[in-house]
Design a protein around this motif. Structure first.
Motif, PDB file in Angstrom:
ATOM      1  N   GLU A 237       0.822  -1.209   0.000  1.00  0.00           N
ATOM      2  CA  GLU A 237       0.000   0.000   0.000  1.00  0.00           C
ATOM      3  C   GLU A 237       0.858   1.262   0.000  1.00  0.00           C
ATOM      4  O   GLU A 237       0.568   2.227  -0.694  1.00  0.00           O
ATOM      5  CB  GLU A 237      -0.917  -0.011   1.234  1.00  0.00           C
ATOM      6  CG  GLU A 237      -2.076   0.939   1.153  1.00  0.00           C
ATOM      7  CD  GLU A 237      -3.026   0.639   0.005  1.00  0.00           C
ATOM      8  OE1 GLU A 237      -3.530   1.605  -0.590  1.00  0.00           O
ATOM      9  OE2 GLU A 237      -3.256  -0.540  -0.298  1.00  0.00           O
ATOM     10  N   THR A 238       1.945   1.243   0.783  1.00  0.00           N
ATOM     11  CA  THR A 238       2.780   2.445   0.901  1.00  0.00           C
ATOM     12  C   THR A 238       4.249   2.197   0.582  1.00  0.00           C
ATOM     13  O   THR A 238       5.071   3.102   0.749  1.00  0.00           O
ATOM     14  CB  THR A 238       2.706   3.010   2.332  1.00  0.00           C
ATOM     15  OG1 THR A 238       3.183   2.007   3.239  1.00  0.00           O
ATOM     16  CG2 THR A 238       1.295   3.410   2.692  1.00  0.00           C
ATOM     17  N   ALA A 239       4.602   0.981   0.130  1.00  0.00           N
ATOM     18  CA  ALA A 239       6.018   0.689  -0.101  1.00  0.00           C
ATOM     19  C   ALA A 239       6.196  -0.404  -1.154  1.00  0.00           C
ATOM     20  O   ALA A 239       5.279  -1.163  -1.447  1.00  0.00           O
ATOM     21  CB  ALA A 239       6.681   0.258   1.200  1.00  0.00           C
ATOM     22  N   ILE A 240       7.411  -0.453  -1.692  1.00  0.00           N
ATOM     23  CA  ILE A 240       7.831  -1.517  -2.605  1.00  0.00           C
ATOM     24  C   ILE A 240       8.928  -2.283  -1.884  1.00  0.00           C
ATOM     25  O   ILE A 240       9.854  -1.682  -1.342  1.00  0.00           O
ATOM     26  CB  ILE A 240       8.405  -0.941  -3.913  1.00  0.00           C
ATOM     27  CG1 ILE A 240       7.385  -0.060  -4.627  1.00  0.00           C
ATOM     28  CG2 ILE A 240       8.896  -2.055  -4.830  1.00  0.00           C
ATOM     29  CD1 ILE A 240       7.969   0.745  -5.771  1.00  0.00           C
ATOM     30  N   THR A 241       8.831  -3.615  -1.864  1.00  0.00           N
ATOM     31  CA  THR A 241       9.859  -4.436  -1.237  1.00  0.00           C
ATOM     32  C   THR A 241      10.608  -5.188  -2.331  1.00  0.00           C
ATOM     33  O   THR A 241       9.996  -5.884  -3.142  1.00  0.00           O
ATOM     34  CB  THR A 241       9.244  -5.435  -0.246  1.00  0.00           C
ATOM     35  OG1 THR A 241       8.452  -4.705   0.695  1.00  0.00           O
ATOM     36  CG2 THR A 241      10.312  -6.202   0.500  1.00  0.00           C
ATOM     37  N   ILE A 242      11.928  -5.038  -2.335  1.00  0.00           N
ATOM     38  CA  ILE A 242      12.778  -5.737  -3.304  1.00  0.00           C
ATOM     39  C   ILE A 242      13.562  -6.791  -2.544  1.00  0.00           C
ATOM     40  O   ILE A 242      14.207  -6.493  -1.539  1.00  0.00           O
ATOM     41  CB  ILE A 242      13.759  -4.766  -4.001  1.00  0.00           C
ATOM     42  CG1 ILE A 242      13.004  -3.667  -4.724  1.00  0.00           C
ATOM     43  CG2 ILE A 242      14.661  -5.526  -4.961  1.00  0.00           C
ATOM     44  CD1 ILE A 242      13.898  -2.593  -5.321  1.00  0.00           C
TER      45      ILE A 242
ATOM     46  N   VAL B 162      19.530 -10.125  -0.023  1.00  0.00           N
ATOM     47  CA  VAL B 162      19.330  -8.794   0.543  1.00  0.00           C
ATOM     48  C   VAL B 162      17.913  -8.339   0.244  1.00  0.00           C
ATOM     49  O   VAL B 162      17.307  -8.733  -0.750  1.00  0.00           O
ATOM     50  CB  VAL B 162      20.352  -7.760  -0.003  1.00  0.00           C
ATOM     51  CG1 VAL B 162      21.747  -8.080   0.474  1.00  0.00           C
ATOM     52  CG2 VAL B 162      20.297  -7.667  -1.497  1.00  0.00           C
ATOM     53  N   ARG B 163      17.407  -7.488   1.141  1.00  0.00           N
ATOM     54  CA  ARG B 163      16.064  -6.965   0.982  1.00  0.00           C
ATOM     55  C   ARG B 163      16.110  -5.466   1.265  1.00  0.00           C
ATOM     56  O   ARG B 163      16.833  -5.008   2.136  1.00  0.00           O
ATOM     57  CB  ARG B 163      15.109  -7.637   1.958  1.00  0.00           C
ATOM     58  CG  ARG B 163      13.702  -7.088   1.835  1.00  0.00           C
ATOM     59  CD  ARG B 163      12.750  -7.638   2.829  1.00  0.00           C
ATOM     60  NE  ARG B 163      13.419  -8.448   3.842  1.00  0.00           N
ATOM     61  CZ  ARG B 163      12.807  -9.240   4.679  1.00  0.00           C
ATOM     62  NH1 ARG B 163      11.526  -9.336   4.658  1.00  0.00           N
ATOM     63  NH2 ARG B 163      13.469  -9.935   5.579  1.00  0.00           N
TER      64      ARG B 163
END
Length: 163
Positions: A46-51, A93-94
């Protein structure tokens, strides 16, 4: 002429364009030889992108890809707020990229102060996460827009509801 004209200064982005940019980035990751076997995932919340990817080197390549695709879709790169790079399980890594939306109170105060100091016939009022600018002359409003475009703010500004 007693009419008053106004516009809103906001900081927003087109979510569908962001979804499209992420889809294009994912497709290119799957097809590029150097990124194909990294098992990279991009998740839009909703408020972020996770790589989640295999190394910091591939993370930098993904940043470049994402920024390129976003720029081609007329998204400002100021909407991305890169978080800390964390180690994940299995030597991976994230990173979480927070999406900036709305004008903070401090920035809204800066904008209204700048308008008050430089333009006598223009009023600025803070309304939630937007700033309403009003004046009796459209020319004054145009001058305010030009001045705000010259200023460097930490978020992308748009001008909406021009009446």
């Amino acid at each position: 002429m007693a009419a008053s004209f106004s516009f809103d200064v906001v900081s927003e982005f087109d979510r569908q364009e962001l979804v499209n940019a992420l889809d294009q980035t994912t497709r290119e990751i799957q097809s590029r030889y150097d990124l194909k076997d990294t098992k990279t995932t991009l998740e839009l919340g909703e408020t972020a992108i996770t790589i989640n990817t295999s190394s910091e080197f591939t993370l930098e390549a993904i940043h470049t890809l994402l920024q390129t695709k976003a720029a081609k879709r007329n998204l400002s790169l100021k909407i991305f707020d890169y978080g800390k790079i964390e180690s994940s399980s299995g030597n991976r890594v994230r990173q979480e990229i927070t999406l900036r939306k709305g004008i903070s109170q401090e920035i809204a105060k800066q904008i209204s102060k700048l308008i008050r100091d430089e333009f006598n016939k223009v009023q600025a009022s803070i309304q939630g996460d937007a700033v309403r600018v009003s004046a009796k002359s459209k020319d004054d409003l145009q001058a305010v827009m030009q001045r705000l475009k010259q200023e460097e703010f930490p978020m992308a500004l748009q001008f909406t509801n021009y009446r």
